[in-house]
Enzyme design. Structure first.
Site, short mmCIF file in Angstrom:
data_model
loop_
_atom_site.label_atom_id
_atom_site.label_comp_id
_atom_site.label_asym_id
_atom_site.label_seq_id
_atom_site.Cartn_x
_atom_site.Cartn_y
_atom_site.Cartn_z
N GLU A 206 -46.75 -10.87 1.20
CA GLU A 206 -47.45 -11.94 0.46
C GLU A 206 -48.75 -12.34 1.15
OE1 GLU A 206 -44.81 -15.17 -0.47
OE2 GLU A 206 -43.50 -13.88 -1.62
N LYS A 338 -38.96 -19.98 -11.10
CA LYS A 338 -39.59 -18.66 -11.24
C LYS A 338 -39.26 -18.12 -12.62
CE LYS A 338 -38.95 -17.15 -6.39
NZ LYS A 338 -37.95 -16.50 -5.49
C1 2PG Z 1 -38.94 -16.38 -2.51
C2 2PG Z 1 -39.95 -15.40 -3.05
C3 2PG Z 1 -41.36 -15.80 -2.74
P1 2PG Z 1 -39.16 -12.98 -3.59
O1 2PG Z 1 -37.93 -16.00 -1.92
O2 2PG Z 1 -39.12 -17.58 -2.69
O3 2PG Z 1 -41.59 -16.02 -1.37
O4 2PG Z 1 -39.70 -14.09 -2.57
O5 2PG Z 1 -40.09 -12.92 -4.72
O6 2PG Z 1 -39.08 -11.72 -2.80
O7 2PG Z 1 -37.79 -13.46 -4.03
MG MG Z 2 -37.13 -18.11 -1.78
#
Ligand code: 2PG
Ligand code: MG
Length: 431
Positions: A206, A338
């Site tokens: 990231e 998300k």
């Molecule tokens: C999280 C995300 C972003 P990933 O764990 O919050 O940092 O990671 O998209 O790999 O789940």
């Molecule tokens: Mg997370």
């Protein structure tokens, strides 16, 4: 308002920030307006998430998405043709029914989320408004407090350190623009410290510095020094936020800290984080325990929830029912939002509203695999999430989103305030 009837839906394969295939969807309306969105992809995923459809086989490590793209161009396009793009809830219900599984395993969460977000963009375009304004529907909204990574670890850095995200928040800043200014200085200061220590080894997934540390605490110490060297008061002006992403190394009550070569039980994990909360200016901790450790979440929140934000990511997977249960059980006090964990815009919104109804902090978040798509910047403002997490302060798939909020902040001028300290639990302000 032009005709908002869906004329066509098109899918195509594009590429994400890790050089992996992903799904882009275009939704074209009869009135000529259109919307476009791209599915992101996680690396540290919760088992309860919508799942991406990947081809398997040998091409691109099995990660190709030709079947998911075909689903967009075939079944999904056929099911959505003739529907009104303004009816997001109705369209998302069609997508859920068409897929028929609990987690979009048949059509692919990547196919569904790209389509659902593209429908939203098309409807906003037809209304002649920017997406955030279409979503806010005249309500007063805040510009979110950003949560920005300085060191990347865990699954985003080959597990070089156990903790996944070492981030900063600038709640004392008076605007989003100022929070970015401060973060830029801290990021630079951290880079200088890494260089001086001979530890500058590039960046993680990231865009945060590669965590060439001997311990998780060395990362925390370095972060505090970077905040100080940049000229800020740790905790009072620039504070620390962690994503432990404990599901990556914890299961059945056993937490394996690879870096320190030791195992902790749930109580030991909570005690460790408690020591960090005492020693460092930490205002927020995400996934402090593993997704299967409900008692651990309850114990952690009972002990530390009054002085720190406790965020559920893998534990809640952007699911309204899980957020409501966590509120009843007092397992957390904040929820990460998300879109691709939920699969649809409506499901994502429902999880955020459930969080607000519970008095939780709400943080709209990117994934570790991202693209130039900036939809989440608009969701964070338009839905008034109060907080926004996108990864680090380098690399354009991250900067595109920070920059989009800058533009929105400029456009909103006096209409909206910056969330600042008010986005966090009152007890977090203790340094
Ligand atoms: C999280 C995300 C972003 P990933 O764990 O919050 O940092 O990671 O998209 O790999 O789940
Ligand atoms: Mg997370």
């Amino acid at each position: 308002m032009t005709d908002t009837t869906i004329a066509a839906v098109r899918g195509r394969r594009v590429w994400d920030s890790r050089g992996r295939p992903t799904v882009e969807a275009d939704v074209i309306l009869k009135g000529g307006r259109s919307g476009r969105a791209i599915a992101p992809a996680g690396a540290s995923t919760g088992t309860g998430e919508a799942v991406d459809k990947r081809d398997g086989g040998t091409a691109f490590g099995g990660l190709d998405v030709t079947a998911a793209v075909a689903a967009v161009n075939g079944e999904i396009a056929a099911a959505l043709a003739g529907r009104d793009a303004r009816d997001q809830a109705g369209i998302d219900a069609v997508l859920i029914a068409l897929d028929g599984t609990e987690n979009f395993a048949r059509l692919g969460g990547n196919a569904v989320v790209a389509t659902s977000m593209a429908v939203l963009h098309a409807a906003a375009a037809a209304s002649g408004q920017p997406l955030w304004r279409y979503l806010s529907q005249g309500r007063k909204v805040r510009i979110p407090l950003p949560e920005i990574q300085i060191f990347g670890g865990g699954a985003h850095a080959a597990r070089r350190v156990d903790v996944q995200d070492f981030m900063v928040m600038c709640p004392a800043a008076t605007s989003f623009a100022q929070a970015l200014d401060w973060t830029a200085e801290v990021y630079r200061a951290a880079g200088t410290l890494m260089k001086q220590a001979g530890k500058l080894q590039g960046v993680a997934d990231e865009g945060g510095f590669w965590p060439a540390f001997a311990s998780n605490e060395e990362a925390l110490d370095t972060l505090v020094r970077a905040i100080e060297n940049a000229g800020f008061k740790p905790g009072a002006e620039v504070a620390i936020s962690l994503d432990i992403a404990a599901s990556e190394f914890g299961r059945d009550g056993v937490y394996k800290l690879a870096l320190e070569q030791r195992e902790l039980d749930s109580a030991g994990m909570i005690a460790l984080l408690g020591r960090w909360l005492d020693a460092y200016p930490i205002v927020s901790i995400e996934d402090p325990l593993a997704e299967d450790d409900r008692q651990g979440f309850q114990d952690f929140t009972a002990a530390y929830g009054s002085r720190c934000q406790v965020i559920g990511d893998d534990y809640l997977v952007t699911n309204a029912g899980r957020v409501e249960a966590a509120a009843r059980e007092k397992a957390l006090n904040a929820v990460l939002i998300k879109p691709n964990q939920s699969g649809t815009v409506s499901g994502t919104r429902a999880a955020l509203e459930a969080g607000k109804a519970a008095g939780f902090g709400t943080i709209v978040s990117a994934r570790s695999g991202e693209t130039e798509d900036v939809t989440i910047a608009h969701l964070a403002v338009g839905w008034d999430s109060g907080q926004f997490k996108v990864g680090s302060f380098t690399r354009s798939e991250r900067m595109a989103k920070w920059n989009e909020v800058l533009r929105i902040e400029e456009e909103l001028a006096d209409e909206a305030g910056f969330a600042g300290w008010a986005a966090l639990p009152a007890g977090a302000r203790r340094w």
